[in-house]
Scaffold this motif. Structure first.
Motif, mmCIF file in Angstrom:
data_model
loop_
_atom_site.group_PDB
_atom_site.id
_atom_site.type_symbol
_atom_site.label_atom_id
_atom_site.label_comp_id
_atom_site.label_asym_id
_atom_site.label_seq_id
_atom_site.Cartn_x
_atom_site.Cartn_y
_atom_site.Cartn_z
ATOM 1 N N ARG A 6 0.822 -1.229 -0.140
ATOM 2 C CA ARG A 6 0.024 -0.038 -0.017
ATOM 3 C C ARG A 6 0.752 1.239 0.078
ATOM 4 N NH1 ARG A 6 -4.776 -0.034 -1.785
ATOM 5 N NH2 ARG A 6 -5.120 1.733 -0.455
ATOM 6 N N SER A 339 -8.739 2.447 -2.290
ATOM 7 C CA SER A 339 -9.085 1.161 -1.909
ATOM 8 C C SER A 339 -10.150 0.761 -2.984
ATOM 9 C CB SER A 339 -9.247 1.069 -0.399
ATOM 10 O OG SER A 339 -9.738 -0.492 -0.265
ATOM 11 N N HIS A 353 -13.607 6.998 1.149
ATOM 12 C CA HIS A 353 -12.069 7.308 1.112
ATOM 13 C C HIS A 353 -11.766 8.321 0.684
ATOM 14 C CE1 HIS A 353 -8.934 4.455 2.794
ATOM 15 N NE2 HIS A 353 -8.008 5.244 2.185
#
Length: 450
Positions: A6, A339, A353
């Motif tokens: 990530r 995501s 998000h």
DNA sequence: GAGCCTTTGAAGGGT
DNA sequence: ACCCTTCAAAGGCTC
């Protein structure tokens, strides 16, 4: 398949050594007998249908898709009973992998830090190269780097083309239809004075809340270089692609939203998922199937494509897996905070998000790292950005069921996503009606091979 | 007009 | 670790 961290620090250097062993692994699994039976079926059918293909091609040694579905599709009888033999040499011609798209890369001497503080590329001279990852010493990429320049391109534009370079959609085309200049923001003029600007501009939001158009690098390149017309974006129409049209425009004839919040939610750009290997393959092969089978229904086409996908050799599939991996890599660079969950239906009800555009990513992002892939899609008309991918204001589809794939519980399946083999979806785990009559299209419920 | 169909792969949450 | 769900593309089809 290798997973991207990530944090985006994984640039693939390590995972490049991971072999694409999806099919191979499957062959070694307990179900190998059934697998090979299927291959035998396919091979026999290939011999039946293929007569004139060149003998030196890889297609001669790899299994071929079962012609049944395709032949019936071409006859409009896909779902009718009765298998048919079809001798069509053209149908099963190999689908040569076509290389990665062209990318405009900022000055090669400035590959590591082509971005200005605002995320834009410095408006210096640019070198146009096919997509490449020169900073990653990855086996197999030398072919891309060392590809020869096409002779039909403008001499003024140094372009190197991969011999297979016809696959131009991935990475460049998350909104492939986004070439309409109508969507260009009047206030956006990134190119230096005097620099011509192609009308083919893609509208890619630079921030989650806005739609800032970025001239499409490919469109510019193709137009300016006189590249194959096939690759030039379609003629501009006065109707922007629905996926790009702001929600406010789309909703114009409709009733007003229930609340300002909803409207605001719908206006937020929808960062789509990066395409996986099969999706990339479908994009490339769909037109061929449509032309060959004379069918347009995507469900049917996808069945054919899924069949063909399994008929591909490991090497061929590996190319798509590699492309997909690069797409994910770039996507993670562009949207480090994105995501996949953001696009879930629950996105509409949960706190969305916060997408951090590349230009706003923290300095800790590896953009300035020497390992940063040089996939920066330089704006043809000046400051360039890493091309934001698949942005649209279209909200995720809202399904009213728990999921059409959740109907039939499937057998235990491998779940690791590190390898192409490990898709958790088996034939029985999806609610596919399996309309194909040939046994080949009815894999045993316990088969690991869909 | 919204959603379904159909495919495979990836991702993420849940257990 | 494994399972399940959702989404990505596409366009005809259904309601």
């Amino acid at each position: 398949m290798p997973q991207l961290g990530r944090d985006g620090d994984d640039l693939g250097a390590n995972d490049e050594l991971i072999a694409f062993k999806d099919e191979g692994e499957q062959e070694e699994k307990p179900n190998v007998s059934s697998e090979r039976d299927l291959d035998d079926v396919k091979s026999s059918l290939v011999n039946e249908s293929e007569t004139t293909n060149s003998s030196d091609s890889e297609a001669d040694r790899r299994p071929k898709p079962h012609p049944d579905v395709e032949s019936r599709a071409r006859h409009g009888q896909l779902f009718q009973e009765g298998p048919r033999k079809q001798h069509d040499t053209g149908l099963f011609q190999p689908s040569p992998y076509v290389g990665y798209p062209f990318f405009m890369i900022s000055d090669l001497g400035n590959l590591c830090s082509p971005y200005l503080t605002n995320g834009a590329l410095a408006p210096t001279g640019r070198t146009y190269l096919p997509f490449q990852w020169p900073l990653l010493d990855i086996p197999g990429r030398a072919a891309i780097r060392d590809s020869a320049a096409p002779t039909h391109l403008s001499n003024s534009v140094p372009v190197v083309q991969h011999p297979h370079m016809t696959h131009l959609r991935p990475l460049l085309s998350y909104s492939p239809e986004a070439f309409s200049p109508q969507r260009a923001s009047p206030g956006f003029s990134p190119e230096p004075a005097g620099m011509s600007r192609s009308p083919h501009t893609a509208c890619y939001p630079m921030s989650p809340g806005g739609m800032t158009p970025i001239p499409h690098p490919l469109g510019w390149l193709l137009v300016s270089s006189g590249f194959s017309p096939r690759l030039v974006p379609p003629p501009q129409t006065s109707v922007p692609h629905p996926a790009i049209v702001p929600a406010s425009v789309k909703q114009e004839p409709g009733p007003p939203s229930t609340s300002e919040h909803d409207q605001e939610e719908e206006r937020k750009p929808h960062i789509k998922k990066p395409l996986n290997a099969f999706m990339l393959y479908m994009r490339e092969e769909r037109p061929k199937v449509v032309a060959q089978c004379k069918v347009k229904e995507s469900a049917t086409i996808n069945q054919i494509l899924g069949q063909r996908w399994h008929s591909l050799s490991k090497e061929e599939q590996a190319k798509y897996y590699d492309l997909a991996r690069k797409e994910r890599l770039l996507h993670s660079k562009l949207y480090p905070n994105w995501s996949a969950r953001d696009n879930y239906v629950s996105r509409l009800t949960e706190t969305p998000h916060t997408h951090t555009p590349l230009s706003q990513a923290s300095p800790a992002s590896s953009l300035d790292s020497p390992a940063t892939p040089t996939t920066a899609l330089a704006s043809p008309a000046g400051p360039a950005q890493l091309q934001p991918l698949s942005l649209t204001t279209k909200p995720p589809r809202i399904t009213h069921s728990v999921g059409r794939n959740a109907v039939t519980p499937g057998p235990p399946t491998p779940s690791s996503t590190d390898t192409p083999t490990s898709s958790p979806h088996t034939a029985s785990s999806r609610s596919s009606p399996q309309p194909l009559s040939h046994p080949f299209f009815h894999p045993p419920p316990t088969s690991s091979h869909r």
